[in-house]
Design a protein around this motif. Structure first.
Motif: not given
Length: 328
Positions: A22-51
Motif C-alpha cells: 500500500e505504501l508503494t501505491g501511495y508513493c506511485y500516485r504521488m510520484l508518477g514513477s515506478a522507479f521513484d516509488a520503489e526508491d521512496a518505499v525503500q527509503e521509508t523502510m530505512v527510516r522506519a527501521w532506524r526509528g
C-alpha cells in the motif's frame, strides 16, 4: 537505495513489510514513477527501521509509516518538473513516419506504468478495490501531477485512501481548515484537467475475447485484423518519444512502417494501472526475445480505445516491474 545497508528485505520487521504494497501505491500516485516509488518505499523502510526502537507506539504504525513516506515523496518532488504523458504535451497527433521519432525526452519526463500486483490490495471490500484501481489509471496519475505536492498528498489521502481530515492534518502538521482548503483547490484543478476518471464496470466475456483477439492479431502481425479491434478515435503513444497517433489508419501505418520490427513478438498478459496490459518481447539477435514495451490498454464500447506503449529501451523498466528479463 544503496547508501544504507539494512540487510535482506526478509530481515526487516514483518510489521513494516506488511505495509509495503500500500505504501508503494501511495508513493506511485504521488510520484508518477515506478522507479521513484520503489526508491521512496525503500527509503521509508530505512527510516522506519532506524526509528522503530524509539517508536513506542505513540501513534498507529500505519499512520507513522505514511508520515515518513509523505516526507520522502515531498523531498523527491522538491524542484522537479511534473511528469506527463505525450498527449499532455501536444494537442495534435503526429504523423506515422520515422522522423517523428526525433523528438525524445528522458525517462524522468514521463509518467511510468506500474503493475497492479505491486500497488493494489489482493483482497478486501470490492468497492474499495474498485476505487483503488481507478486511482492508478494512467490518466488520473497524470492529472495528479498538475497538483502542488502537498495538495497531491491531501487529495490522495482524503479521496483515495479515505483518511479523515483530522488524520491528514496531523500527518502534515497542519490544521483541518488547511486540509479542507487544499482538498477543495485540488478537486478544482483535477476537474479543469479532466483527471477524474469515470468508474468502469469489470471486464466481461466480450472484453476478454477482444483482448485475446488483440494478442492473436499482434503476434501474427495481421495489421488488418489488428486495426479492426480499434475504436475509431483510438490513440497510441510510446514514451520516451513525444509522438502520439490517432485513428486506426495511422496506427496501422505506423505498425507496417517504422514499427514493423515488432513482427514475431510475443505478448505476456499482465494487469497494469488498473487495466489490461501486455508485456511485449521482441526478437533479439541471438534467437530469443528481449523486453521491448508494456502495452497498457483502455477498452471502451467493445473496442481498444487507447494503447500506452511504454518502451523499455534499456531503461530497466521490465526489471523494476519484476517482469522476466528474457523470453526464450
Amino acid at each position: 537505495m544503496t547508501s544504507v545497508a539494512i540487510g535482506p528485505t526478509d530481515q526487516l520487521d514483518p510489521r513494516l513489510l506488511e505495509h509495503r504494497r500500500e505504501l508503494t501505491g501511495y508513493c506511485y500516485r504521488m510520484l508518477g514513477s515506478a522507479f521513484d516509488a520503489e526508491d521512496a518505499v525503500q527509503e521509508t523502510m530505512v527510516r522506519a527501521w532506524r526509528g522503530l526502537a524509539d517508536f513506542e507506539g505513540r501513534s498507529a504504525l500505519r499512520s507513522w509509516l505514511y508520515r515518513i513516506a509523505t516526507n520522502v515523496c515531498l523531498d523527491q518532488l522538491s524542484g522537479r518538473q511534473r511528469r506527463a504523458l505525450p498527449m499532455d504535451l501536444s494537442g495534435s497527433p503526429w504523423q506515422p513516419v520515422e522522423s517523428s521519432l526525433a523528438a525524445r525526452r528522458p525517462g524522468t519526463a514521463w509518467i511510468e506504468p506500474m503493475l497492479d500486483r505491486q500497488v493494489l490490495p489482493e483482497d478486501g471490500d470490492p468497492a474499495e478495490r474498485a476505487v483503488a484501481r481507478e486511482s492508478v489509471r494512467l490518466a488520473f496519475v497524470a492529472a495528479l501531477q498538475h497538483l502542488p505536492p502537498r495538495q497531491r498528498a491531501v487529495l490522495i489521502l482524503r479521496e483515495v485512501l479515505r483518511w479523515k481530515a483530522d488524520e491528514v492534518a496531523q500527518l502534515l502538521d497542519t490544521t483541518v481548515a488547511s486540509v479542507n482548503s487544499a482538498l477543495q483547490r485540488a478537486r478544482a484543478t483535477l476537474a479543469s484537467v479532466g483527471g477524474v476518471p469515470e468508474p468502469r464496470p469489470p471486464l466481461g466475456d466480450d472484453d476478454r475475447e477482444l483482448l485475446a483477439r488483440y494478442v492473436d492479431a499482434f503476434e501474427r502481425y495481421d495489421i488488418d485484423a489488428f486495426v479492426r479491434l480499434l475504436h475509431e478515435d483510438a490513440t497510441q503513444h510510446m514514451p520516451p518519444f513525444e509522438m502520439w497517433l490517432r485513428g486506426p489508419a495511422d496506427i496501422g501505418a505506423w505498425m507496417l512502417g517504422p514499427g514493423a520490427a515488432c513482427r514475431d513478438s510475443v505478448l505476456v498478459p499482465v494487469s497494469a494501472n488498473g487495466t489490461p496490459a501486455f508485456a511485449q518481447y521482441k526478437p533479439s539477435g541471438n534467437g530469443g526475445r528481449e523486453p521491448w514495451g508494456l502495452h497498457v490498454l483502455e477498452v471502451e464500447d467493445g473496442r481498444i480505445a487507447h494503447i500506452s506503449s511504454f518502451l523499455d529501451l534499456g531503461s530497466g523498466l521490465f526489471q523494476t516491474l519484476g517482469l522476466p528479463a528474457r523470453m526464450d
